[in-house]
Design a protein around this motif. Sequence first.
Motif, PDB file in Angstrom:
ATOM      1  N   LEU A 182       0.869  -1.183   0.000  1.00 16.43           N
ATOM      2  CA  LEU A 182       0.000   0.000   0.000  1.00 16.43           C
ATOM      3  C   LEU A 182       0.905   1.232   0.000  1.00 16.43           C
ATOM      4  O   LEU A 182       1.755   1.369   0.884  1.00 16.43           O
ATOM      5  CB  LEU A 182      -0.881   0.013   1.249  1.00 16.43           C
ATOM      6  N   GLN A 183       0.715   2.093  -0.983  1.00 18.24           N
ATOM      7  CA  GLN A 183       1.496   3.329  -1.029  1.00 18.24           C
ATOM      8  C   GLN A 183       0.698   4.442  -0.372  1.00 18.24           C
ATOM      9  O   GLN A 183      -0.442   4.699  -0.752  1.00 18.24           O
ATOM     10  CB  GLN A 183       1.803   3.675  -2.497  1.00 18.24           C
ATOM     11  N   ILE A 184       1.328   5.070   0.626  1.00 21.27           N
ATOM     12  CA  ILE A 184       0.734   6.281   1.216  1.00 21.27           C
ATOM     13  C   ILE A 184       1.440   7.458   0.562  1.00 21.27           C
ATOM     14  O   ILE A 184       2.668   7.593   0.680  1.00 21.27           O
ATOM     15  CB  ILE A 184       0.962   6.354   2.744  1.00 21.27           C
ATOM     16  N   GLY A 185       0.701   8.294  -0.118  1.00 24.22           N
ATOM     17  CA  GLY A 185       1.297   9.390  -0.870  1.00 24.22           C
ATOM     18  C   GLY A 185       1.738  10.539   0.025  1.00 24.22           C
ATOM     19  O   GLY A 185       1.365  10.617   1.206  1.00 24.22           O
ATOM     20  N   SER A 189       0.759  11.766   4.053  1.00 30.43           N
ATOM     21  CA  SER A 189       1.790  11.206   4.941  1.00 30.43           C
ATOM     22  C   SER A 189       1.426  11.357   6.426  1.00 30.43           C
ATOM     23  O   SER A 189       1.813  10.529   7.240  1.00 30.43           O
ATOM     24  CB  SER A 189       3.126  11.887   4.659  1.00 30.43           C
ATOM     25  N   GLN A 190       0.709  12.421   6.754  1.00 33.52           N
ATOM     26  CA  GLN A 190       0.300  12.608   8.157  1.00 33.52           C
ATOM     27  C   GLN A 190      -1.209  12.480   8.325  1.00 33.52           C
ATOM     28  O   GLN A 190      -1.786  13.066   9.240  1.00 33.52           O
ATOM     29  CB  GLN A 190       0.791  13.959   8.674  1.00 33.52           C
ATOM     30  N   ASN A 191      -1.833  11.689   7.458  1.00 33.76           N
ATOM     31  CA  ASN A 191      -3.263  11.375   7.634  1.00 33.76           C
ATOM     32  C   ASN A 191      -3.316  10.162   8.565  1.00 33.76           C
ATOM     33  O   ASN A 191      -3.295   9.012   8.133  1.00 33.76           O
ATOM     34  CB  ASN A 191      -3.878  11.078   6.260  1.00 33.76           C
ATOM     35  N   PHE A 192      -3.317  10.445   9.851  1.00 32.21           N
ATOM     36  CA  PHE A 192      -3.091   9.387  10.841  1.00 32.21           C
ATOM     37  C   PHE A 192      -4.183   8.324  10.840  1.00 32.21           C
ATOM     38  O   PHE A 192      -3.916   7.150  11.058  1.00 32.21           O
ATOM     39  CB  PHE A 192      -2.878  10.000  12.229  1.00 32.21           C
ATOM     40  N   GLN A 193      -5.432   8.741  10.568  1.00 30.55           N
ATOM     41  CA  GLN A 193      -6.507   7.735  10.542  1.00 30.55           C
ATOM     42  C   GLN A 193      -6.314   6.778   9.371  1.00 30.55           C
ATOM     43  O   GLN A 193      -6.557   5.580   9.477  1.00 30.55           O
ATOM     44  CB  GLN A 193      -7.883   8.415  10.460  1.00 30.55           C
ATOM     45  N   LYS A 208       5.408   7.592   1.994  1.00 29.87           N
ATOM     46  CA  LYS A 208       6.152   8.694   1.395  1.00 29.87           C
ATOM     47  C   LYS A 208       6.317   9.818   2.401  1.00 29.87           C
ATOM     48  O   LYS A 208       5.479  10.012   3.291  1.00 29.87           O
ATOM     49  CB  LYS A 208       5.408   9.196   0.167  1.00 29.87           C
ATOM     50  N   ARG A 209       7.399  10.558   2.215  1.00 26.35           N
ATOM     51  CA  ARG A 209       7.603  11.747   3.047  1.00 26.35           C
ATOM     52  C   ARG A 209       6.693  12.853   2.539  1.00 26.35           C
ATOM     53  O   ARG A 209       6.544  13.045   1.330  1.00 26.35           O
ATOM     54  CB  ARG A 209       9.070  12.168   2.950  1.00 26.35           C
ATOM     55  N   GLY A 210       6.084  13.584   3.455  1.00 29.97           N
ATOM     56  CA  GLY A 210       5.165  14.662   3.073  1.00 29.97           C
ATOM     57  C   GLY A 210       5.867  15.810   2.358  1.00 29.97           C
ATOM     58  O   GLY A 210       7.093  15.951   2.431  1.00 29.97           O
ATOM     59  N   LEU A 211       5.072  16.636   1.689  1.00 33.63           N
ATOM     60  CA  LEU A 211       5.614  17.720   0.856  1.00 33.63           C
ATOM     61  C   LEU A 211       6.515  18.665   1.650  1.00 33.63           C
ATOM     62  O   LEU A 211       7.483  19.191   1.127  1.00 33.63           O
ATOM     63  CB  LEU A 211       4.463  18.539   0.257  1.00 33.63           C
ATOM     64  N   SER A 212       6.161  18.899   2.894  1.00 37.40           N
ATOM     65  CA  SER A 212       6.955  19.807   3.740  1.00 37.40           C
ATOM     66  C   SER A 212       7.196  19.162   5.094  1.00 37.40           C
ATOM     67  O   SER A 212       7.162  19.827   6.117  1.00 37.40           O
ATOM     68  CB  SER A 212       6.216  21.129   3.943  1.00 37.40           C
ATOM     69  N   GLU A 237      11.597   8.552   0.401  1.00 40.92           N
ATOM     70  CA  GLU A 237      11.939   9.965   0.160  1.00 40.92           C
ATOM     71  C   GLU A 237      11.547  10.295  -1.274  1.00 40.92           C
ATOM     72  O   GLU A 237      11.957   9.605  -2.208  1.00 40.92           O
ATOM     73  CB  GLU A 237      13.449  10.173   0.385  1.00 40.92           C
ATOM     74  N   ARG A 238      10.745  11.357  -1.455  1.00 41.92           N
ATOM     75  CA  ARG A 238      10.245  11.714  -2.791  1.00 41.92           C
ATOM     76  C   ARG A 238      10.355  13.220  -3.074  1.00 41.92           C
ATOM     77  O   ARG A 238       9.674  13.752  -3.920  1.00 41.92           O
ATOM     78  CB  ARG A 238       8.801  11.227  -2.973  1.00 41.92           C
TER      79      ARG A 238
END
Length: 338
Positions: A182-185, A189-193, A208-212, A237-238
């Motif tokens: 499962l890829q978390i985009g 990245s911080q959508n904890f639910q 994935k690492r979040g945009l910021s 890392e993206r």
Amino acid sequence: MIIVLRPGASPAQIDEVIAEVKILGYEPSPIIGVAQTVIAAIGDERTHQNLESLTALPQVESVLRVQKRYKLASRESHPANSVIDVAGVPVGGPQFTFMAGPCSVESADQLFATAEAVKAAGATILRGGAYKPRTSPYEFQGLGKEGLRLLREARERTGLKIITEVLSERDVEHVAETADILQIGARNSQNFQLLIECARTQKPVLLKRGLSERIEEWLLASEYLLAHGNPNVMLCERGIRTFETYTRNTLDLSAVAIAKKESHLPVIVDPSQGCGRADLVIALCCGAIAMGADGLLVEVHPTPAEAWSDGQQQITFDGFRDLVAAVQPFLTAVNRTA
Ligand code: PEP
Ligand code: MN
């Protein structure tokens, strides 16, 4: 944690802080200095309440952390590298992993041709988005369930394992029926639910690492997956958002080295979202391997100029073959097999 009191704090004020430290579940150990007093609060900071709230007291100057905030993700808790079993393909061990495929699943022809090409070049995992997180609601949003069906068929035809993005909690169950990872985009990245739902599936998850997102926040996001009982976690890392305009994002190769140091989880690098330019993909892959990455996630398309998403950064079949050849000396240098 260390609580630093302001110079001149009275004995009553010191006692007040000691009492609060106890209430918050720590064992206080005061060190009374001539000019200033500090109180060591003994307890596991990673699981106990944060004492930073004590700065609300006028006599408290600052509260300093001693331990890292992540626990299960840290290398201290697990010194050896974690090797994730992706339906029989190990990720994070001595063997380097190539994950490749189109940004979006567009059609049977596009996906199957790409799957055959990346497999022939050395990939073991096929990427392809069926649910696409697009900046504009008018852009192609992905084929959804039909895209998942095509991914299953590509797996049957080639034996490649499948990585595909899950965008929402609502989709976790049925995406997990198709995905081997499962890829978390970056946007989630911080959508904890969503992370908690993905943890429940026990499927390998690529986060994935979040945009910021700071590295600490990224590792804490991985901690959500681990703390909710799923040990099968890979970091990715993206690229992050910076002021630079020559690239879409700035691929943070230092984050790869840091994540490998701080954590036992495999680290995958996505050079495609990482820079947004097909002409830089090979160079960034060489750099990623030199930094200690365990695998690559590369966008490959039969005709990038006709792609329904991210055409500017997808490489051709020949390009991917060249990439796998170009990185071989780097893999040898870091003792990795392809
Ligand atoms: C992708 O892999 O196509 C993608 C949308 O990635 P990210 O979440 O890193 O932007
Ligand atoms: Mn993409």
